[in-house]
Design an enzyme around this catalytic site. Structure first.
Site, mmCIF file in Angstrom:
data_model
loop_
_atom_site.group_PDB
_atom_site.id
_atom_site.type_symbol
_atom_site.label_atom_id
_atom_site.label_comp_id
_atom_site.label_asym_id
_atom_site.label_seq_id
_atom_site.Cartn_x
_atom_site.Cartn_y
_atom_site.Cartn_z
ATOM 1 N N LYS A 1 0.761 -1.095 -0.018
ATOM 2 C CA LYS A 1 0.124 -0.104 0.089
ATOM 3 C C LYS A 1 1.063 1.294 -0.030
ATOM 4 C CE LYS A 1 -4.397 0.782 0.202
ATOM 5 N NZ LYS A 1 -5.342 0.051 -0.257
HETATM 6 P P1 NAD Z 1 -13.107 7.469 -2.960
HETATM 7 O O1 NAD Z 1 -12.209 8.587 -2.494
HETATM 8 O O2 NAD Z 1 -13.287 7.368 -4.137
HETATM 9 O O3 NAD Z 1 -14.367 7.732 -1.912
HETATM 10 C C1 NAD Z 1 -14.424 8.047 -0.602
HETATM 11 C C2 NAD Z 1 -15.746 8.576 -0.029
HETATM 12 O O4 NAD Z 1 -15.700 8.497 1.309
HETATM 13 C C3 NAD Z 1 -16.003 9.868 -0.695
HETATM 14 O O5 NAD Z 1 -17.553 9.652 -1.058
HETATM 15 C C4 NAD Z 1 -15.789 10.766 0.417
HETATM 16 O O6 NAD Z 1 -16.698 11.925 0.472
HETATM 17 C C5 NAD Z 1 -16.149 9.813 1.592
HETATM 18 N N1 NAD Z 1 -15.727 10.345 2.906
HETATM 19 C C6 NAD Z 1 -14.358 10.541 3.212
HETATM 20 N N2 NAD Z 1 -14.145 10.875 4.573
HETATM 21 C C7 NAD Z 1 -15.474 10.695 4.988
HETATM 22 C C8 NAD Z 1 -15.853 10.853 6.473
HETATM 23 N N3 NAD Z 1 -15.127 11.389 7.409
HETATM 24 N N4 NAD Z 1 -17.064 10.717 6.648
HETATM 25 C C9 NAD Z 1 -17.963 10.159 5.588
HETATM 26 N N5 NAD Z 1 -17.711 9.856 4.504
HETATM 27 C C10 NAD Z 1 -16.170 10.392 4.182
HETATM 28 O O7 NAD Z 1 -12.516 6.115 -2.032
HETATM 29 P P2 NAD Z 1 -12.630 4.863 -2.444
HETATM 30 O O8 NAD Z 1 -11.693 4.272 -3.723
HETATM 31 O O9 NAD Z 1 -14.032 4.514 -2.684
HETATM 32 O O10 NAD Z 1 -12.300 3.914 -1.277
HETATM 33 C C11 NAD Z 1 -13.240 3.831 0.183
HETATM 34 C C12 NAD Z 1 -12.828 2.724 0.977
HETATM 35 O O11 NAD Z 1 -12.948 1.514 0.202
HETATM 36 C C13 NAD Z 1 -11.761 2.867 1.476
HETATM 37 O O12 NAD Z 1 -11.705 2.388 2.909
HETATM 38 C C14 NAD Z 1 -10.519 2.066 0.456
HETATM 39 O O13 NAD Z 1 -9.376 1.757 1.109
HETATM 40 C C15 NAD Z 1 -11.585 1.209 0.203
HETATM 41 N N6 NAD Z 1 -11.254 0.491 -1.000
HETATM 42 C C16 NAD Z 1 -11.089 0.973 -2.333
HETATM 43 C C17 NAD Z 1 -11.008 0.195 -3.292
HETATM 44 C C18 NAD Z 1 -11.060 0.816 -4.722
HETATM 45 O O14 NAD Z 1 -11.082 0.040 -5.712
HETATM 46 N N7 NAD Z 1 -11.191 2.009 -5.011
HETATM 47 C C19 NAD Z 1 -10.710 -1.217 -3.302
HETATM 48 C C20 NAD Z 1 -10.763 -1.816 -1.989
HETATM 49 C C21 NAD Z 1 -11.004 -1.139 -0.826
#
Ligand code: NAD
Length: 435
Positions: free
Chosen positions: A129
């Site tokens: 990561k």
């Molecule tokens: P992203 O940046 O696209 O979206 C994050 C979302 O969370 C946004 O809507 C943001 O406004 C919201 N957010 C941020 N802080 C917040 C808070 N304090 N309270 C409420 N909402 C909040 O990120 P993502 O890629 O969707 O990732 C989200 C989660 O999924 C993370 O934990 C990430 O590690 C995990 N993840 C992502 C992927 C991927 O393919 N993108 C894969 C596996 C896991």
């Protein structure tokens, strides 16, 4: 002439929390949380101590300084991280997070989760990561590009198509991956397989953008089947409406579930009759947030987590369900689409109340699975049809669910520990074969 000043940003520098960016998890030691989960499974499996020692320790950790000339002429110094946890089953693989709370400990924990995730869906990758401590919401496109290119130059020596392949995570996307590929290519020549989650036009895979949300939905569907929950009659609340949360909301809505609440960093919205998710996606594209969606009433992120819904899907940051709010959580099932949303103390309390918790390393493994498909396509210089990508993803996710559910029922373990038992078994076996 610009009046440059040097503004050091300490890796763990605390920015003043605003209501929008205040997050409840700053105090949490995510690495300890992941380690605790590992140890419960390792002890249950009676894993040899020397294997435990190898699997608990990251292989390599890199901290770099990234100076960026900001638009106003200042030189700002950022800190970037790449933690390579384990690669016994294949090259290191894991996303890059841009967030003001990124620190080495969080990146360590997320890197370990990647090792367990890739093993769980049985793809030939290890876990890594990366991240940069920054607030991308306050940076221009030019500044973000400078930061991404700077980071790529600084971690270049540990990357490689057969060594370590980054992907998007919180606040990074296909555009950021395109900059990394371009910067890496300047030195090494055309290398699309150096990152996944690229724009489709630059060698990205069809279906990658929505893969984590699609995988989350497949796992939710399978869990509902197994625990005899009628998904079509279920109410769902989703925290986070970014990549993962918005796609999961769309697919779950398509399956007939009633998504009554969603939120993002700016706030949440609620409609007891169900939100029109396709219209909400349009609203979000126009306004940049779910807030003020016509026909909904505002709720806070804290309220969303404690709503009386059948299924709760935390899809934002870690540590949002902790000992302070766990007693108020009313959902029957929690599907961890984001990484580490539940602290161990809260996890114990949910288990005692028989709340079903579907763990992150299973739920959100769809993203890295299609990343693997993207890497395969890049190496072979072929392009898969979307139907093929989705069919292969479906197979991988269902197979991972089946193996976790089997261990859960046969060994009477919580789903999280069952998932660890499956992955640890695979990584431990590969370790023994190499030593
Ligand atoms: P992203 O940046 O696209 O979206 C994050 C979302 O969370 C946004 O809507 C943001 O406004 C919201 N957010 C941020 N802080 C917040 C808070 N304090 N309270 C409420 N909402 C909040 O990120 P993502 O890629 O969707 O990732 C989200 C989660 O999924 C993370 O934990 C990430 O590690 C995990 N993840 C992502 C992927 C991927 O393919 N993108 C894969 C596996 C896991």
């Amino acid at each position: 002439m610009s009046t440059a000043t040097l503004t050091p940003v300490k890796p763990n520098a605390k920015k003043p929390a605003t209501p929008e960016t205040a997050t409840p998890h700053k105090h949490l030691d995510f690495n300890r949380i992941t380690d605790e989960q590992f140890l419960v499974a390792a002890e249950h499996m009676k894993l040899e101590k020397e294997i435990q020692m190898l699997l608990r320790t990251p292989y390599r950790e890199l901290i770099v300084q990234i100076p960026v000339r900001m638009d106003d002429g200042r030189l700002e110094l950022f800190h970037g991280y790449r933690v390579q946890h384990n690669a016994v089953r294949g090259p290191y693989k894991g996303g890059l997070r841009f967030h003001h709370e990124v620190d080495l400990n969080e990146v360590r924990s997320l890197a370990a989760l990647m090792t367990w995730k890739t093993a769980l869906v049985d793809i030939p990758f290890g876990g890594a990561k990366g991240g940069v401590t920054c607030d991308p919401t306050k940076m221009s496109r030019k500044e973000l590009q400078g930061l991404t290119r700077g980071l790529t130059q600084k971690i270049d020596m540990v990357l490689g198509v057969h060594r370590d392949i980054p992907a998007p995570d919180v606040n990074t996307n296909a555009q950021v991956m395109a900059w990394i590929m371009d910067e890496y290519g300047k030195k090494h020549g055309y290398t699309p397989a150096i990152v996944t989650g690229k724009p489709v036009n630059l060698g990205g895979s069809l279906g990658r953008e929505e893969a984590t949300g699609r995988g989350t939905t497949i796992i939710t569907r399978e869990a509902c089947k197994a625990f005899k929950i009628d998904l079509k009659k279920s109410t769902v609340a989703v925290q986070g409406f970014g990549n993962v949360g918005s796609w999961a909301s769309r697919f779950i809505h398509e399956l007939g579930a009633i998504v009554t609440a969603v939120s993002d960093v700016k706030g949440g919205i609620f409609n007891g009759h169900g939100l029109d998710i396709p219209k909400l996606v349009e609203h979000c594209k126009k306004t940049g947030s779910v807030v003020d969606f016509p026909g909904s009433k505002p709720i806070s992120n804290d309220e969303l987590l404690t709503l009386d819904v059948d299924i709760l899907i935390p899809a934002a940051l870690g540590g949002v369900i902790d000992r302070n709010n766990v007693s108020q959580v009313k959902a029957r099932m929690i599907v961890e689409a984001g990484n580490s949303p539940i602290t161990p103390r809260a996890d114990d309390s949910l288990r005692k109340r028989n709340v079903i918790v579907v763990p992150d390393i299973l739920t959100n493994a769809g993203g890295v699975t299609v990343s693997y498909f993207e890497w395969v396509q890049n190496l072979q210089q072929v392009r898969w049809e979307l139907d093929h990508v989705n069919a292969q993803l479906e197979k991988k996710m269902v197979s991972a669910w089946d193996s976790v559910y089997r261990v859960h029922t046969e060994q009477k373990l919580p789903l999280r520990i069952a998932a660890y038992v499956v992955s640890l078994g695979r990584v431990a076996e590969a370790t023994r074969q190499r030593f």
